[in-house]
Scaffold this motif. Structure first.
Motif, PDB file in Angstrom:
ATOM      1  N   TYR A 251       0.812  -1.256  -0.108  1.00  0.00           N
ATOM      2  CA  TYR A 251      -0.082  -0.039   0.038  1.00  0.00           C
ATOM      3  C   TYR A 251       0.885   1.252  -0.001  1.00  0.00           C
ATOM      4  CZ  TYR A 251      -3.183  -3.956   0.781  1.00  0.00           C
ATOM      5  OH  TYR A 251      -3.678  -5.057   0.918  1.00  0.00           O
ATOM      6  N   ASP A 252       1.982   1.214   0.592  1.00  0.00           N
ATOM      7  CA  ASP A 252       3.204   2.220   0.511  1.00  0.00           C
ATOM      8  C   ASP A 252       3.492   2.417  -0.959  1.00  0.00           C
ATOM      9  OD1 ASP A 252       2.928   2.689   3.095  1.00  0.00           O
ATOM     10  OD2 ASP A 252       4.964   1.546   3.538  1.00  0.00           O
ATOM     11  N   HIS A 253       3.594   1.232  -1.540  1.00  0.00           N
ATOM     12  CA  HIS A 253       3.902   1.402  -3.321  1.00  0.00           C
ATOM     13  C   HIS A 253       2.990   1.678  -3.910  1.00  0.00           C
ATOM     14  CE1 HIS A 253       5.923  -0.093  -6.885  1.00  0.00           C
ATOM     15  NE2 HIS A 253       4.811  -0.839  -7.098  1.00  0.00           N
ATOM     16  N   LEU A 254       1.731   1.375  -3.784  1.00  0.00           N
ATOM     17  CA  LEU A 254       0.402   1.973  -4.625  1.00  0.00           C
ATOM     18  C   LEU A 254       0.119   3.475  -4.263  1.00  0.00           C
ATOM     19  CD1 LEU A 254      -1.486   0.734  -6.351  1.00  0.00           C
ATOM     20  CD2 LEU A 254      -3.099   0.342  -4.617  1.00  0.00           C
ATOM     21  N   GLY A 255       0.611   4.094  -2.998  1.00  0.00           N
ATOM     22  CA  GLY A 255       0.161   5.315  -2.580  1.00  0.00           C
ATOM     23  C   GLY A 255      -1.464   5.300  -2.142  1.00  0.00           C
ATOM     24  N   PRO A 256      -1.475   6.607  -1.345  1.00  0.00           N
ATOM     25  CA  PRO A 256      -2.688   7.017  -0.824  1.00  0.00           C
ATOM     26  C   PRO A 256      -3.788   6.964  -1.712  1.00  0.00           C
ATOM     27  CG  PRO A 256      -0.863   8.296   0.236  1.00  0.00           C
ATOM     28  CD  PRO A 256      -0.099   7.655  -1.059  1.00  0.00           C
ATOM     29  N   ALA A 257      -3.665   7.941  -2.721  1.00  0.00           N
ATOM     30  CA  ALA A 257      -4.735   8.136  -3.525  1.00  0.00           C
ATOM     31  C   ALA A 257      -5.075   6.711  -4.326  1.00  0.00           C
ATOM     32  CB  ALA A 257      -4.503   9.090  -4.757  1.00  0.00           C
ATOM     33  N   ALA A 258      -4.360   5.972  -4.750  1.00  0.00           N
ATOM     34  CA  ALA A 258      -4.434   4.821  -5.653  1.00  0.00           C
ATOM     35  C   ALA A 258      -5.108   3.846  -4.558  1.00  0.00           C
ATOM     36  CB  ALA A 258      -3.199   4.152  -6.398  1.00  0.00           C
ATOM     37  N   THR A 259      -4.590   3.513  -3.299  1.00  0.00           N
ATOM     38  CA  THR A 259      -4.951   2.766  -2.586  1.00  0.00           C
ATOM     39  C   THR A 259      -6.790   3.276  -2.206  1.00  0.00           C
ATOM     40  OG1 THR A 259      -2.761   2.378  -1.303  1.00  0.00           O
ATOM     41  CG2 THR A 259      -4.673   1.882  -0.093  1.00  0.00           C
ATOM     42  N   ALA A 260      -6.626   4.204  -2.032  1.00  0.00           N
ATOM     43  CA  ALA A 260      -8.163   4.580  -1.746  1.00  0.00           C
ATOM     44  C   ALA A 260      -9.101   4.386  -2.791  1.00  0.00           C
ATOM     45  CB  ALA A 260      -8.442   6.278  -1.302  1.00  0.00           C
ATOM     46  N   ARG A 261      -8.588   4.308  -4.011  1.00  0.00           N
ATOM     47  CA  ARG A 261      -9.364   4.051  -5.238  1.00  0.00           C
ATOM     48  C   ARG A 261      -9.606   2.436  -5.316  1.00  0.00           C
ATOM     49  NH1 ARG A 261     -13.676   4.642  -8.466  1.00  0.00           N
ATOM     50  NH2 ARG A 261     -13.337   4.111 -10.603  1.00  0.00           N
ATOM     51  N   LEU A 262      -8.412   1.821  -5.135  1.00  0.00           N
ATOM     52  CA  LEU A 262      -8.648   0.307  -5.114  1.00  0.00           C
ATOM     53  C   LEU A 262      -9.442  -0.201  -4.097  1.00  0.00           C
ATOM     54  CD1 LEU A 262      -7.805  -2.613  -5.847  1.00  0.00           C
ATOM     55  CD2 LEU A 262      -5.730  -2.327  -4.375  1.00  0.00           C
ATOM     56  N   THR A 263      -9.794   0.375  -2.893  1.00  0.00           N
ATOM     57  CA  THR A 263     -10.413   0.423  -1.786  1.00  0.00           C
ATOM     58  C   THR A 263     -12.154   0.342  -2.262  1.00  0.00           C
ATOM     59  OG1 THR A 263      -8.656   0.871  -0.109  1.00  0.00           O
ATOM     60  CG2 THR A 263     -11.171   0.584   0.852  1.00  0.00           C
ATOM     61  N   GLU A 264     -12.124   1.581  -2.908  1.00  0.00           N
ATOM     62  CA  GLU A 264     -13.448   1.964  -3.341  1.00  0.00           C
ATOM     63  C   GLU A 264     -14.019   1.063  -4.177  1.00  0.00           C
ATOM     64  OE1 GLU A 264     -15.587   5.774  -5.672  1.00  0.00           O
ATOM     65  OE2 GLU A 264     -13.393   5.364  -5.691  1.00  0.00           O
ATOM     66  N   LEU A 265     -13.034   0.499  -5.243  1.00  0.00           N
ATOM     67  CA  LEU A 265     -13.635  -0.387  -6.386  1.00  0.00           C
ATOM     68  C   LEU A 265     -13.703  -1.838  -5.564  1.00  0.00           C
ATOM     69  CD1 LEU A 265     -11.283   0.595  -9.205  1.00  0.00           C
ATOM     70  CD2 LEU A 265     -13.646   0.969  -9.083  1.00  0.00           C
ATOM     71  N   ALA A 266     -12.926  -2.281  -4.881  1.00  0.00           N
ATOM     72  CA  ALA A 266     -12.988  -3.823  -4.206  1.00  0.00           C
ATOM     73  C   ALA A 266     -14.219  -3.639  -3.394  1.00  0.00           C
ATOM     74  CB  ALA A 266     -11.675  -4.093  -3.731  1.00  0.00           C
ATOM     75  N   ASP A 267     -14.559  -2.513  -2.568  1.00  0.00           N
ATOM     76  CA  ASP A 267     -15.665  -2.424  -1.698  1.00  0.00           C
ATOM     77  C   ASP A 267     -17.067  -2.631  -2.447  1.00  0.00           C
ATOM     78  OD1 ASP A 267     -16.524  -2.316   1.124  1.00  0.00           O
ATOM     79  OD2 ASP A 267     -17.287  -0.387   0.490  1.00  0.00           O
ATOM     80  N   GLY A 268     -16.970  -1.960  -3.558  1.00  0.00           N
ATOM     81  CA  GLY A 268     -18.329  -2.395  -4.401  1.00  0.00           C
ATOM     82  C   GLY A 268     -18.426  -3.633  -4.866  1.00  0.00           C
ATOM     83  N   PHE A 269     -17.125  -4.437  -5.314  1.00  0.00           N
ATOM     84  CA  PHE A 269     -17.467  -5.607  -5.829  1.00  0.00           C
ATOM     85  C   PHE A 269     -17.859  -6.456  -4.525  1.00  0.00           C
ATOM     86  CE2 PHE A 269     -13.887  -4.349  -8.937  1.00  0.00           C
ATOM     87  CZ  PHE A 269     -14.988  -3.901  -9.943  1.00  0.00           C
TER      88      PHE A 269
END
Length: 287
Positions: A251-269
């Motif tokens: 998640y450090d590698h992905l960065g805060p913004a991209a981590t938040a986006r992945l969380t949003e997408l995965a949470d929807g799925f």
């Protein structure tokens, strides 16, 4: 890493994880594995999750899975490898994941641009996972990435899950919790699988479960009713914080913004999976 950053990584893990774990409650993967000649239930599960390691013996499975009764594992491993091969199991596992996600998510979600985006983000996060002392992650990381976006996301979710899981086992060992004690303590939260499901799938008897519960009471981690004490809650919290630290890299590698986006997408799925019945309520709770 701050507490907020650790929490962000944990939230992302909690959103992505169900995309992998939904296969353990679905009939399709077991059907695919049974078609290879494996017994439904414990043998199919153990072979499926251990297959990336190769045709390993029971000792390796018990060590890497942590909370399974070794005698239970011995009843199915290495017998599974006399029935079929790890390579065949991996192919069947992916077919089962495909069928499960197709049924639970539906064609519109499977073929969406959001699915492709989530797969790319999760795979990017997994690039920073560490192999050292993480046998289940490392074994899965050697597998090819599927071409279809929903299967690429399932593969990435598997990598992220096993990476965190391997680190979590180290944290449990530091906490001085045996495999069955970790299960009992987790069950006491009321947010985990039921004790009946844990005992059946991990091969523990009711007597062994009661003995472990007694040991946790002696340590002051459970009260007489089997609920978490303040000390038990604190120990679980410390274990999760250490797990967060050991799992920070993706998640450090992905960065805060991209981590938040992945969380949003995965949470929807994941919400779609739950709404479709991927995680039957009967399997969760203290009972």
């Amino acid at each position: 890493m701050t507490t907020s950053e650790a929490s962000t990584g944990r939230h992302c893990h909690n959103a992505v994880g169900p995309l992998h774990s939904s296969v353990y409650f679905a009939p399709e993967p077991e059907e695919e594995l049974a078609a290879l000649g494996l017994e439904r239930g414990a043998m199919a599960y153990l072979a499926s999750r251990a297959a990336p390691l190769g045709a390993v013996d029971a000792g390796t499975v018990t060590a890497t899975f942590y909370n399974f009764n070794h005698q239970h594992v011995q009843r199915h491993i290495p017998a599974a490898w006399t029935v079929t091969t790890p390579e065949a199991v991996l192919t069947a596992r992916l077919r089962g994941a495909d069928r499960t996600l197709q049924r639970l998510l539906g064609t519109e979600v499977i073929t969406s641009t959001q699915m492709t985006e989530a797969a790319e983000l999760a795979l990017h996060a997994a690039e920073a996972c560490r192999r050292e002392a993480r046998p289940l992650y490392a074994a899965n990381a050697d597998l090819p990435v599927p071409e279809e976006p929903h299967l690429a996301l399932w593969h990435a979710a598997t990598l992220l899950r096993e990476h965190r899981g391997d680190g979590h086992l180290a944290a449990l060992a530091i906490a001085g919790l045996s495999g069955i004690e970790a299960l009992v303590l987790h069950n006491a939260t009321g947010r985990a699988p039921t004790s009946a499901l844990f005992m059946r799938t991990r091969g523990w008897s009711a007597q062994q479960w009661d003995t472990a519960r007694g040991q946790l009471r002696e340590r002051g981690l459970l009260d007489e009713a089997g609920d978490l004490t303040q000390a038990g809650t604190s120990l679980r919290g410390e274990t999760e914080v250490l797990t967060d630290r050991l799992d920070a890299a993706p998640y450090d590698h992905l960065g805060p913004a991209a981590t938040a986006r992945l969380t949003e997408l995965a949470d929807g799925f994941s919400k779609t999976l739950r709404a479709a019945g991927a995680f039957p309520a009967v399997h969760f709770g203290k009972g």
